[in-house]
Design an enzyme around this catalytic site. Structure first.
Site, mmCIF file in Angstrom:
data_model
loop_
_atom_site.group_PDB
_atom_site.id
_atom_site.type_symbol
_atom_site.label_atom_id
_atom_site.label_comp_id
_atom_site.label_asym_id
_atom_site.label_seq_id
_atom_site.Cartn_x
_atom_site.Cartn_y
_atom_site.Cartn_z
ATOM 1 N N GLU A 125 -13.173 -17.407 -26.772
ATOM 2 C CA GLU A 125 -12.100 -16.684 -27.445
ATOM 3 C C GLU A 125 -12.450 -16.286 -28.880
ATOM 4 O OE1 GLU A 125 -8.464 -18.938 -26.852
ATOM 5 O OE2 GLU A 125 -8.199 -17.983 -24.918
ATOM 6 N N GLU A 155 -8.844 -18.298 -17.746
ATOM 7 C CA GLU A 155 -7.854 -19.372 -17.848
ATOM 8 C C GLU A 155 -6.507 -18.793 -17.420
ATOM 9 O OE1 GLU A 155 -7.829 -20.918 -21.857
ATOM 10 O OE2 GLU A 155 -10.013 -20.982 -21.946
HETATM 11 C C1 GAL Z 1 -7.066 -21.082 -24.751
HETATM 12 C C2 GAL Z 1 -8.375 -21.805 -24.977
HETATM 13 C C3 GAL Z 1 -8.476 -23.101 -24.218
HETATM 14 C C4 GAL Z 1 -7.225 -23.884 -24.394
HETATM 15 C C5 GAL Z 1 -6.054 -23.059 -23.929
HETATM 16 C C6 GAL Z 1 -4.741 -23.798 -24.031
HETATM 17 O O1 GAL Z 1 -6.755 -20.243 -25.796
HETATM 18 O O2 GAL Z 1 -9.461 -20.982 -24.618
HETATM 19 O O3 GAL Z 1 -9.571 -23.828 -24.704
HETATM 20 O O4 GAL Z 1 -7.098 -24.228 -25.730
HETATM 21 O O5 GAL Z 1 -5.963 -21.902 -24.705
HETATM 22 O O6 GAL Z 1 -4.425 -24.044 -25.366
#
Ligand code: GAL
Length: 684
Positions: free
Chosen positions: A151, A315
C-alpha cells in the site's frame, strides 16, 4: 508484455502470516484453506526482520518451511517485498531513511510506513532485500508472483525528510531547467517569493498562515511525490523482472498523491486493490441524501478497473474491522461478506484474497478480524467463505478474463484531484458530483466506467462511450479541450459542471472568459459566479417550463451567458438576483453535444440529464430491477454475465421477461423472482 491477472483460473485465497503463529498450526491452516476452496495465499509483506535479522545477514528458514508446506497442499504463494516495515536495526543505524512530517517531526519506529522514498540508503537496502528474496524464490514452483511493498502512500502520503527536499529540488530542476521558468510556473512574483538560486527551493514548508504554501508549488509537490513513489517501486520491479522473470509483479493500492495508472502501466502485470466496503459505513455523512453505503465501494472498484480491467483483490474485508484506537467497523451480517466478494468480482477481480486467515492476537490489528476467530473454532464467516469457494470452483472458470462493459464514463484526472485537494474553490465539488452521478446511474442500473484523462489518452479511448461526465475540471489545457472536442464532433455527449476550464496546467488562471479552455466547446461564457454558502442562500434550477421541475443548485452557481446559436437553455436559476438566467445549457456541436451545468451536481439534477438523454439500463428490455440492486456486466466475445447484487438485507423482487440461468447455483431464473437479502445472481 503484460501477464493477464487471471491467466486461466480464478484464484480465491487469503492473507496469511506464518510468523504470527506457532509452527504446529500451519499444516492444519493450509489443509483447511484448501477445504475452504482457496488456491492462493499472500505472505511476508511485513517480515523484513525475519529475512534479515541483522544488516547483511539473510535467513530464509521460516518462510522456506511455510512456502514448502503451503505448496505441498497445492497452494500458490504471493510474496510481499517487506519494505513497508523497515527493521529497528535499520532505522536506528540510518535515521535518514525515516519520514518527516510537514511540521518537521520525524516519524519513528513503532508502527509502519515510517520511511521515505528518497533516501539513497533506503533505496539501496530495499534493493538488496528484494534481490535476496528474488534470488532465493525465483525458481520455487509454489511462488506465483510478487507484491511490491504494501500500500504505497497509505497511512501517510507526504514526505519532508532532507532527502525528499533534495530529490524535489532535482525534480523541479529537471522539469523547469531554469529558475526563470520555475518562477514563472509558480507565480513567485506574487508575495516576493522569487527564487534566485536552486538551493532556496524546498518542498512546501510551514508558513506564517498555517498550511498556506504557494498553490502552484503545492501542485508540483504532489506530482513529485507520485513520480518519486513510482521511481522507488521501479527499483524493486526491475529487480524482480530480471531475477524472477517467470513470476508476476503487482502491488496493492489506490492512495493519494500517486498516479496508479502510470505505476501500473510502467511496472506491473496487473493492479491489486484492498477492498474494505465498511469504510463507507463508518465515514457515513449523515447529511447525505440516499447514501449508497457499502455499495459506494463500487465507485472505487470502477477506478481500479480503469487502471487494470482485470485485477486482484489482495485484501477483501472478511469480518469486523478496526485498529485498537480507531476505525471501528461493524461486523458484516450473514451473507454480506459474500456480497462484497461478488461486488469485487462483478467489477473485474480475477483473483481475490480475504484479509486475513485468522484475527491477530497481538498488535494494532487485534480487532481487524480474519475469517477465523482467535479461538480457531468453526464460525459462520469460514462457512460463508467456503460457500464462495464452492461456487467459484465452477463459476470462476467462466468469469475469469471477461471484462466489464459500459457506455457511460465519469472522467477524472490527477492534476485536478491534486490541485483540488488544496483549492477549496472547486476540489471538494468533484467528489460530491462523482458520488451523486454514480448514485443516479446506479439507481437506474446504468453501468458506468471511470476514466482518468492522462497525457496518453487518445480519441480511441473515449469513443466507446456515448456519454462522458467530467464534473469540475478547473485545470484544462487547450490540448485536452481539443481532444474532448474531437470526441464531441464525432457524436459524443460531454457533460461539465461549474468551475470548468479556468486554470492552466500550472494551476494559474487564464485571462479568458470562463469556462476558459472549454468556452468554444460549451458555446457559453460565465457572466458571474458565486459560492453558495453562509449568507448566500441555496437557490434552485428550473428545468424547462414546468415550475414544479426544480432541483437544488448546490454549492456554487455559475451564471451563464449564451454565446452561440447552437446553444439551448435547459434550465434557469429560480431565485436570487440571477433568477431566470441560464443555469444549464446544451450546445450541439458536430454530431455531438456539450452540456454545461452551472452548479455542483446532485442526484436529482443528474437524473434530469439522464432522462433528457434517454439513457437506460443495457438490460432494460428483459430485466426490471429495484433500486437496491446493483447491475454489472462482464463479457467475453462469446458470453455475457449479468451480476445482480442486492445490498439490502431484505429480499427484493426482480422481474425477468426472458429465461436465464444463475451461474453460481445452476438454477433457472425467470418471471418474478425473489432475490434474498444480500443475495447475488450471475445470470447468463
Ligand atoms: C490494509 C493493510 C493490511 C491491514 C489492513 C487492515 O490497509 O494492507 O496490512 O492493515 O489494511 O487494517
Amino acid at each position: 508484455m503484460k501477464t493477464n491477472a487471471n491467466a486461466e483460473t480464478f484464484e480465491l485465497g487469503v492473507c496469511y502470516y506464518p510468523e504470527h503463529w506457532p509452527e504446529q498450526l500451519w499444516a492444519d491452516d493450509f489443509r483447511r484453506m484448501v477445504e475452504t476452496g482457496f488456491t492462493i495465499v499472500r505472505m511476508a509483506e511485513f517480515a523484513w526482520s525475519i529475512f534479515e535479522p541483522q544488516e547483511g545477514v539473510f535467513q530464509f528458514g521460516l518462510f522456506d518451511r511455510a512456502i514448502d508446506l503451503a505448496h505441498s497442499y497445492g497452494l500458490k504463494v504471493i510474496l510481499g517485498t517487506p519494505t513497508a516495515t523497515p527493521p529497528a536495526w535499520l532505522t536506528e543505524r540510518y535515521p535518514e531513511v525515516l519520514n518527516v512530517t510537514y511540521d518537521g517531526v520525524t516519524l519513528q519506529h513503532g508502527s509502519r510506513r515510517h520511511y521515505n522514498y528518497s533516501s539513497p540508503k533506503y533505496r539501496e537496502l530495499c534493493a538488496r532485500i528484494t534481490t535476496q528474496l528474488a534470488q532465493h524464490y525465483n525458481t520455487h514452483p509454489g511462488v506465483a508472483g510478487w507484491q511490491i511493498d504494501n500500500e504505497l502512500n497509505c497511512e501517510i502520503n507526504v514526505f519532508y525528510s532532507e532527502s525528499d527536499h533534495q530529490a524535489f529540488r532535482e525534480w523541479v530542476q529537471a522539469k523547469y531547467e531554469t529558475l526563470e521558468r520555475l518562477n514563472d510556473a509558480w507565480g513567485t512574483v506574487f508575495w516576493n517569493q522569487t527564487y534566485t538560486s536552486w538551493s532556496q527551493v524546498f518542498l512546501t514548508r510551514p508558513t506564517p498562515s498555517p498550511m498556506q504554501p504557494n498553490p502552484h508549488q503545492a501542485l508540483d509537490e504532489k506530482r513529485f511525490i507520485s513520480d518519486n513513489a513510482i521511481s522507488f517501486a521501479r527499483i524493486q520491479a526491475d529487480i524482480l523482472r530480471k531475477v524472477a522473470p517467470s513470476q508476476w509483479v503487482t502491488t496493492n493500492g489506490l492512495f493519494g498523491h500517486l498516479d496508479s495508472h502510470e505505476l501500473n502501466d510502467e511496472l506491473l502485470d496487473f493492479f491489486s486493490y484492498d477492498s474494505y466496503p465498511q469504510f463507507s459505513t463508518i465515514s457515513d455523512d449523515s447529511n447525505e441524501v440516499n447514501p449508497l453505503r457499502d455499495r459506494s465501494w463500487s465507485l472505487s472498484l470502477s477506478v481500479v478497473r480503469s487502471i487494470s480491467p482485470n485485477f486482484c483483490i489482495m485484501e477483501q474485508q472478511s469480518g469486523p474491522g478496526g485498529w485498537v484506537n480507531r476505525m471501528d467497523m461493524p461486523s458484516p451480517k450473514p451473507g454480506q461478506m459474500r456480497l462484497w466478494t461478488y461486488q469485487s468480482i462483478a467489477h473485474g477481480a480475477d483473483k481475490l484474497l480475504y484479509f486475513r486467515w485468522r484475527t491477530a492476537t497481538m498488535g494494532n490489528e487485534i480487532y481487524w478480524h480474519g475469517i477465523n476467530d482467535y479461538h480457531n473454532q468453526p464460525n459462520r464467516r469460514v462457512k460463508e467463505a467456503a460457500q464462495v469457494g464452492r461456487e467459484l470452483a465452477e463459476a470462476g472458470k467462466h468469469i475469469v478474463g471477461t471484462r466489464n462493459e459500459a457506455k457511460i464514463a465519469l472522467l477524472r484526472d490527477y492534476d485536478n484531484e491534486w490541485d483540488g485537494e488544496y483549492d477549496v474553490w472547486y476540489g471538494p465539488f468533484m467528489w460530491q458530483s462523482n458520488k451523486e452521478w454514480f448514485k443516479a446511474l446506479q439507481k437506474r442500473h446504468i453501468s458506468n466506467d471511470l476514466i482518468y484523462l492522462r497525457s496518453k489518452t487518445t480519441l480511441e479511448d473515449l469513443t466507446p462511450y456515448e456519454v462522458l461526465i467530467y464534473p469540475h475540471p478547473a485545470i484544462m489545457s487547450d490540448a485536452t479541450a481539443a481532444l474532448l472536442d474531437q470526441y464531441v464532433q464525432q457524436g459524443g455527449t460531454l457533460i461539465f459542471g461549474c468551475r470548468t476550464g479556468y486554470k492552466d496546467t500550472r494551476g494559474q488562471c487564464y485571462m479568458r472568459p470562463f469556462p476558459g479552455a472549454a468556452k468554444d466547446l460549451c458555446g457559453i461564457t460565465v457572466e458571474e459566479f458565486t459560492l453558495v454558502k453562509g449568507t448566500r442562500p441555496a437557490t434552485s434550477i428550473q428545468w424547462g417550463n414546468d415550475p414544479e421541475a426544480l432541483t437544488g443548485a448546490d454549492a456554487f452557481n455559475d451564471i451563464l451567458h449564451v454565446e452561440e446559436d447552437s446553444v439551448e437553455i435547459m434550465g434557469t436559476y429560480a431565485s436570487d438576483y440571477y433568477a431566470g438566467k441560464p443555469a444549464v445549457t446544451r450546445n450541439k456541436r458536430g454530431t455531438g453535444e456539450v452540456w454545461y451545468y452551472g452548479a455542483v451536481f446532485n442526484e436529482q439534477a443528474a437524473l434530469k440529464i439522464v432522462d433528457s438523454l434517454n439513457l437506460a439500463s443495457p438490460v432494460a428490455d428483459w430485466l426490471e430491477l429495484p433500486g437496491e440492486v446493483e447491475l454489472q456486466i462482464r463479457k467475453s466475445e462469446t458470453a455475457s454475465y449479468v451480476f445482480l447484487l442486492n445490498y439490502s438485507e431484505e429480499p427484493v423482487t426482480i422481474r425477468l421477461k426472458a429465461q436465464k440461468r444463475d451461474l453460481l447455483t445452476g438454477r433457472t431464473v425467470s418471471g418474478s423472482f425473489t432475490l434474498e437479502g444480500f443475495g447475488v445472481l450471475v445470470l447468463y
